[in-house]
Design a protein around this motif. Structure first.
Motif, PDB file in Angstrom:
ATOM      1  N   UNK A 199       0.855  -1.184   0.000  1.00 56.70           N
ATOM      2  CA  UNK A 199       0.000   0.000   0.000  1.00 56.70           C
ATOM      3  C   UNK A 199       0.889   1.230   0.000  1.00 56.70           C
ATOM      4  N   UNK A 200       0.737   2.028  -1.050  1.00 50.78           N
ATOM      5  CA  UNK A 200       1.562   3.231  -1.199  1.00 50.78           C
ATOM      6  C   UNK A 200       0.982   4.383  -0.383  1.00 50.78           C
ATOM      7  N   UNK A 201       1.842   5.030   0.410  1.00 54.36           N
ATOM      8  CA  UNK A 201       1.453   6.216   1.178  1.00 54.36           C
ATOM      9  C   UNK A 201       2.363   7.366   0.797  1.00 54.36           C
ATOM     10  N   UNK A 202       1.764   8.554   0.681  1.00 58.17           N
ATOM     11  CA  UNK A 202       2.526   9.757   0.331  1.00 58.17           C
ATOM     12  C   UNK A 202       2.440  10.729   1.497  1.00 58.17           C
ATOM     13  N   UNK A 203       3.608  11.069   2.050  1.00 62.71           N
ATOM     14  CA  UNK A 203       3.657  11.959   3.200  1.00 62.71           C
ATOM     15  C   UNK A 203       3.421  13.409   2.830  1.00 62.71           C
ATOM     16  N   UNK A 204       3.369  14.279   3.866  1.00 63.19           N
ATOM     17  CA  UNK A 204       3.120  15.714   3.657  1.00 63.19           C
ATOM     18  C   UNK A 204       4.219  16.350   2.827  1.00 63.19           C
ATOM     19  N   UNK A 205       5.425  15.843   2.949  1.00 58.57           N
ATOM     20  CA  UNK A 205       6.553  16.421   2.202  1.00 58.57           C
ATOM     21  C   UNK A 205       6.691  15.806   0.821  1.00 58.57           C
ATOM     22  N   UNK A 206       5.756  14.924   0.455  1.00 55.56           N
ATOM     23  CA  UNK A 206       5.829  14.296  -0.851  1.00 55.56           C
ATOM     24  C   UNK A 206       6.644  13.025  -0.884  1.00 55.56           C
ATOM     25  N   UNK A 207       7.157  12.614   0.272  1.00 57.74           N
ATOM     26  CA  UNK A 207       7.923  11.375   0.301  1.00 57.74           C
ATOM     27  C   UNK A 207       6.972  10.186   0.271  1.00 57.74           C
ATOM     28  N   UNK A 208       7.435   9.071  -0.285  1.00 60.36           N
ATOM     29  CA  UNK A 208       6.602   7.872  -0.430  1.00 60.36           C
ATOM     30  C   UNK A 208       7.118   6.748   0.462  1.00 60.36           C
TER      31      UNK A 208
END
Length: 638
Positions: A123-132
Motif C-alpha cells: 500500500x503506497x502512502x505519500x507523506x506531507x513532504x511528498x515522500x513515499x
C-alpha cells in the motif's frame, strides 16, 4: 464391437477411455471469482510505481497476481469403462427362449497437482513532504508441490436374464426373469451393493390391447440386516383405439390414438440422507466431543459418539400413477403426447421437528416424510416438407404442483407459518411492506431481535400483532402456484443447409436474493443497482434499502429472509442456435472423405427475465457469470 459367434450366439463389447487435463491459477478459480465479485474497482492500483502489486490492509491479495502470478493447479481426470453383452437364443429347443448376460466395469479418478505460491501486496502512502513509503500486507510463501486424489469411483455391474417371446396368431406375449448386482466404491468408503431379483411379463393383441406387469425384490447393504430388502411392483394397460374397425375403416387421417395407464410402487435408498451405515453407532476422536465425569464434572477429551444410529431406516417409497394419451395424425406428420401423473412419496428420510439438543447430539434422519407431486406434460411435434424444404417443430410444456403431506413439524400458532400443506421446498420468511420512510415509522416499527431500525430500512410486517418480529411472523414467500416449464425445438433443412433453434423457459417461479451489500467488513464490491439506495432525497423512488457498512440485520438477505428479497425467477431463453452446411457427396468423393459439415452455433443467445441480476436458469445466486458461447467448426468423416 458386435460379433455373431453363431446364428444363435451374439457378443457385444464396448470400450471407452478418456484422459482430461485442465489448468487453473494456483489461487483457484473460485478464489479468483469471489475476489472479483468482492473487490471494488478502485480498491487499489494493479501495480505500484515501483512495480510491486498494489493492495491495502483490507485487500491483502491482488486480483492480477491471483490470476497470473499465483502458480497453477493441474486437474487430471481419468475414465475407463468396459461393457460386455452376450445373448444366446434357444430356438432349437424352444423358439423365442433366450438368455442374456451383461457385465459392466468402470473406474474414474480425479487428481490435483498444486504448485501455488503467495506474494505480498503493498500500500503506497505519500507523506506531507511528498515522500513515499510502502506498507506490506499479505504473506510470502514458496511455491508448493503437492499431489492429492480428489475423487475415485469404481463400479461393477452384472446382470443375468432368461426371457421368452412368442406370437401365436394375433396374440403376442413375452416374459423375463433376471437378477443383477451393482457394486460401487466411492473414495475410500466400504463398497455399497444393490441387488435386484425381478420378473416382468407383457401381452398385446393385434397391436390393439396392451398389458404389462413387473415385480422387483430389491436390496441395499447399507440398511440394517432385516431391513435391506423391499418389494416393489408396477403394472400398465393400453388401448390403441385407432386400430378398432369403427375408427380404422372410417377415419384415415388418424394413425395412432392410444390410451394408457400405469400404477406402481417404487423405492429409493437416498444414500445422501441415509448416511454411512447409519444403523450402527459411530465413535471417534474429536476435540469437539467430550464427556464430563466425576464429582467436579471435569472434561475428559477422547472417544465420543459421532451420531445417533437409526436402526429402522429403510427404503423411501412412492405410489406412482400415470395416465397418458398418444396421438398421431396425417401419416404421423403430427404427433401429440399428453400425460397426467400423481405421485405420493412416503417414508422419506427427514429429521423430526421435535428434535432436541438436550442429549448434545442431533437426531438422525428417519423414514417419516410424505409428499405429493401432481402434474401434466404435453408434447406436440409436427414435421413435413415442401419439395426439398424439410421443416419440423417440437413444443413441450409441463406443469408441476407439490405439497408437503407430513413433515413432523413443530406445533405453530398460526396457519400462515405452517409448513405442512405448502409446496415441497417452500421458502419461508417475513412479509415486507416497502421501506421505512420516516423516523416516526422507525420508532413504531416492530423489531427483529431487538435491533434498532432507521429510515431506509426494510419495513417488516408484524403478522400476529405482538409487537416483535420472530418465527411466529414467518409466511410462505414467493409464488405458490404450480411451476410451468416449457420449450421448443424448431428447424429446417434445404439443399445441404440446416438450421435448428432451441427455446426454453419457466413460469410461476421465484427465488430469494442472498447477497450482502458491502459484505460483513463493509469492504466488498458495489453494484450499479445500489444506486437505487434509499436516501432522504430519494425516499419516494428508492429501490434498495439504505446502505450500511457491515451486516445490518434488518437489511441483510440471509439474516432477514423477507419478501423484499423475493424476485421473479421466470425467464425465456434462446438456448441454442445451430447453422450448418453439408458438403454434397460429389465434392466428398473428390476430397476422398465420407462426409463434411461446416457449422456455427451460439449458446445463450438471448434471455428475457424480469430480474436481471442473476442467471435465472441457475435458480438463484451464482458466483460464475453466464456466458454466451460461439462455436465455429468443421466435422469431417473419413
Amino acid at each position: 464391437v458386435d460379433v455373431d459367434i453363431t446364428k444363435d450366439f451374439t457378443v457385444g463389447l464396448q470400450l471407452f477411455g478418456r484422459i482430461q487435463e485442465g489448468c487453473q491459477p494456483g489461487a483457484g478459480t473460485s478464489t479468483v471469482l469471489n475476489s472479483l465479485y468482492s473487490t471494488p474497482n478502485l480498491a487499489y492500483p494493479v501495480f505500484n510505481p515501483n512495480g510491486s502489486f498494489g493492495g491495502a490492509s483490507n485487500y491483502t491479495s491482488n486480483l492480477y497476481q491471483l490470476t497470473t502470478g499465483s502458480g497453477y493447479k493441474l486437474d487430471n481426470n481419468r475414465d475407463l469403462m468396459a461393457n460386455l453383452d452376450m445373448k444366446y437364443k434357444f430356438d432349437n429347443w424352444l423358439p423365442g427362449l433366450y438368455a442374456k448376460f451383461k457385465v459392466n466395469a468402470s473406474s474414474t479418478s480425479s487428481s490435483l497437482i498444486t504448485r501455488n505460491s503467495q506474494q505480498p501486496v503493498y500500500d503506497l502512502s505519500i507523506g506531507a513532504a511528498g515522500d513515499t513509503s510502502y506498507t506490506r500486507y499479505g504473506t510470502i510463501s514458496d511455491q508448493t508441490n503437492s499431489f492429492s486424489m480428489t475423487s475415485t469411483v469404481q463400479t461393477f455391474y452384472a446382470q443375468a436374464a432368461l426371457g421368452y417371446d412368442a406370437k401365436i396368431g394375433d396374440h403376442q406375449f413375452g416374459a423375463m426373469i433376471f437378477g443383477d448386482q451393482l457394486r460401487s466404491t466411492y473414495q475410500f468408503d466400504l463398497p455399497e451393493t444393490y441387488y435386484n431379483f425381478a420378473a416382468s411379463a407383457n401381452y398385446n393383441y393385434k397391436q390393439k390391447y396392451f398389458a404389462e406387469v413387473a415385480a422387483n425384490y430389491a436390496g441395499f447393504d447399507r440398511f440394517r440386516p432385516g431391513h435391506r430388502f423391499g418389494g416393489f411392483y408396477a403394472g400398465g394397460l393400453g388401448w390403441n383405439i385407432a386400430e378398432e374397425s369403427f375408427l380404422k375403416d372410417n377415419v384415415n387421417w388418424i394413425d395412432i390414438l392410444k390410451v394408457r395407464g400405469t400404477y406402481g410402487l417404487t423405492g429409493n435408498s437416498n444414500e445422501d440422507a441415509l448416511g454411512y451405515y447409519s444403523w450402527r453407532s459411530s465413535f471417534g476422536q474429536d476435540g469437539a466431543n467430550r464427556y464430563f465425569v466425576g464429582t467436579n464434572y471435569s472434561a475428559v477429551w477422547g472417544i465420543a459418539e459421532k451420531m445417533l444410529p437409526n436402526v429402522n431406516s429403510t427404503w423411501e417409497k412412492a405410489h406412482k400413477f400415470n395416465l397418458g394419451v398418444d396421438m398421431g395424425f396425417l401419416k404421423s406428420k403430427l404427433k401429440v403426447e399428453f400425460d397426467y401423473y400423481r405421485d405420493v412419496y412416503y417414508d422419506l428420510l427427514q429429521q423430526r421437528g421435535a428434535n432436541t439438543q438436550l442429549m448434545g447430539i442431533a437426531y438422525p434422519n428417519e423414514n417419516i416424510g410424505k409428499n405429493l407431486y401432481t402434474g401434466q406434460e404435453l408434447q406436440i411435434t409436427y414435421q413435413n416438407h415442401v419439395g426439398n424444404f424439410n421443416f419440423f417443430v417440437t413444443a413441450n410444456a409441463s406443469r408441476m404442483k407439490t405439497e408437503v403431506l407430513f413433515m413432523d413439524e413443530l406445533q405453530r400458532q398460526n396457519d400462515w407459518s405452517k409448513r405442512t400443506g405448502k409446496a415441497v421446498g417452500q421458502t419461508f420468511g417475513y412479509k415486507a411492506d416497502g421501506l421505512i420512510q420516516t423516523q416516526d415509522e422507525a420508532d413504531k416499527a416492530p423489531l427483529l431481535g431487538g435491533i434498532k431500525v432507521h429510515p431506509g430500512d426494510v419495513k417488516l410486517v408484524d403478522m400476529n400483532g405482538d409487537g416483535i418480529i420472530d418465527q411466529n411472523d414467518e409466511i410462505a414467500l414467493g409464488n405458490t402456484k404450480p411451476v410451468i416449464y416449457y420449450g421448443a425445438t424448431l428447424g429446417f433443412s434445404f439443399k445441404g443447409f440446416d438450421v435448428s433453434v432451441l427455446l426454453q423457459g419457466v413460469q410461476n417461479r421465484t427465488y430469494q436474493q442472498s447477497i450482502t451489500p458491502f459484505g460483513q467488513g463493509g469492504k466488498d464490491q458495489g453494484y450499479d443497482y445500489y444506486m437505487g439506495r434509499w436516501t432522504p432525497e430519494t425516499a419516494a423512488t428508492a429501490t434498495f434499502p439504505r446502505l450500511t457498512a457491515g451486516v445490518n440485520w434488518n437489511n441483510t438477505p440471509y439474516m432477514n429472509n423477507s419478501s423484499y428479497w423475493t424476485h421473479p425467477g421466470e425467464y425465456f431463453r434462446v438456448k441454442n442456435v445451430d447453422i450448418g452446411y453439408t458438403i454434397p457427396m460429389a465434392a466428398n468423393n473428390k476430397l476422398r472423405i465420407a462426409g463434411m459439415r461446416i457449422f456455427a452455433n451460439v449458446q445463450n443467445l438471448f434471455t428475457a427475465t424480469p430480474y436481471k441480476l442473476f442467471d435465472p436458469e441457475i435458480y438463484g445466486n451464482t458466483s460464475y457469470p453466464i456466458q454466451r458461447i460461439i462455436n465455429v467448426g468443421i466435422n469431417i468423416k473419413l
